[in-house]
Write a protein that holds these residues in place. Structure first.
Motif: not given
Length: 331
Positions: A193-209, A211-216
């Motif tokens: 469960i911990v590994l899955v949560l960490v993986a989701i957090s990493v992927v979400s953080f990567g997608i957010m950045w 999107k910011k890179w594409l934006c700016f």
């Protein structure tokens, strides 16, 4: 020891001979030298009980032990019985009666005047059932129902508890009548469960950045961008490009505020439901809501974002804020 046995045997033989000699006299034999008498003297024979008491047999009279009552030794009642009347003349003439089968019992020889009541296994919420029924010499033996256990000695158990269910952990040791279920080790499940949560957090953080890179990222001129038609940058005032706004977005969002940024977005054809979703995504934090709405708005406006932002603020009667933004986006 052998001499004692021989002596006892000799005494027994002598007594038997005396009995045999006396028996004929009891059937009318008369001693010749005796004078006639109106009353014939008779000798009563020994009974078998008297002979048994005289001749040693090596056996005890009370097989279940004895007890004392009013300075007399009496035989105890056997297991499954109770005392009705104490002995009077001899130890064995006590009076005993049987317990009521299925209702009362006495498990040991005794001298009490009643029997113990049988234990019931059907008490409410006890989760027990009969293992062995009550007899006159043994109490009821209860046991736990299926899928229940007793934490302790089963003979002294008053109620049983439901066995634990292990679910996805798996059963390491099954539940028994005297012990609860032991579930498997859940450490691997927690780690997964911990590994899955960490993986989701990493992927979400990567997608957010991403999107910011594409934006700016630096934009190429786009004459077809909204607001570009009919407008041209003043040669006297050079504004920053959309890609150069990144370091200033937080400051600009704080300057504009959520309410005015919402009005700018509505003027730019953002849907009301879409705008309200920023509140859900950022727990109604107005600063975070204004910042992320501004970021998405700049991405949609493209290279015309700085000029469009100034104009839209003027359109919603926020000329003062428009001038402050203009001062920040000038080269």
């Amino acid at each position: 020891m052998a001499s004692h046995r021989a002596l006892r045997y000799a005494v027994s033989v002598i007594i038997c001979c005396v009995v045999l000699l006396l028996v004929p006299l009891s059937h009318g034999s008369v001693v010749p030298s005796s004078p006639p008498s109106n009353t014939e003297d008779k000798v009563q024979p020994f009974t078998a009980h008297q002979i048994a008491n005289v001749i040693p047999t090596g056996k005890q009279v009370c097989t279940d032990g004895t007890y004392q009552h009013e300075a007399k030794t009496c035989c105890q009642c056997a297991a499954g019985q109770f005392l009705v009347q104490h002995c009077k003349k001899s130890p064995e003439d006590v009076s005993c009666d049987y317990c009521e089968s299925g209702k009362t019992y006495n498990s040991v020889p005794n001298s009490i005047n009643s029997c113990h009541p049988c234990t019931s296994c059907l008490q409410p919420n006890a989760n027990m059932q009969v293992d062995k029924p009550c007899t006159i010499a043994r109490d009821t033996v209860c046991r736990c129902k299926d899928e229940h256990y007793c934490d302790g000695d089963g003979n002294a158990c008053l109620f049983c508890l439901p066995c634990d269910k292990c679910g996805t952990q798996g059963v390491q040791t099954p539940c028994t009548a005297t012990s609860n279920t032991v579930c498997g080790n859940s450490a691997w499940l927690i780690a997964l469960i911990v590994l899955v949560l960490v993986a989701i957090s990493v992927v979400s953080f990567g997608i957010m950045w991403w999107k910011k890179w594409l934006c700016f990222r630096p934009d190429t001129p786009n004459d077809g961008a909204p607001g570009a038609v009919g407008r041209s940058e003043s040669p006297e005032i050079q504004l920053l490009g959309a890609g150069e706004l990144t370091p200033h977005l937080q400051e600009m969002a704080d300057l504009i505020g959520w309410k005015d940024m919402k009005a700018v977005a509505l003027k730019s054809n953002f849907q009301p439901a879409e705008i309200e979703s920023y509140g859900l995504d950022h727990s109604n934090d107005s600063k975070e809501m204004a910042l992320h709405l501004l970021m998405d708005w700049v991405q949609r406006m493209g290279s015309a974002a700085p000029e469009e932002l100034i104009q839209k603020l003027k359109d919603v009667n926020r000329k003062g804020k428009a001038e402050q933004v203009a001062a920040k986006v000038r080269r």
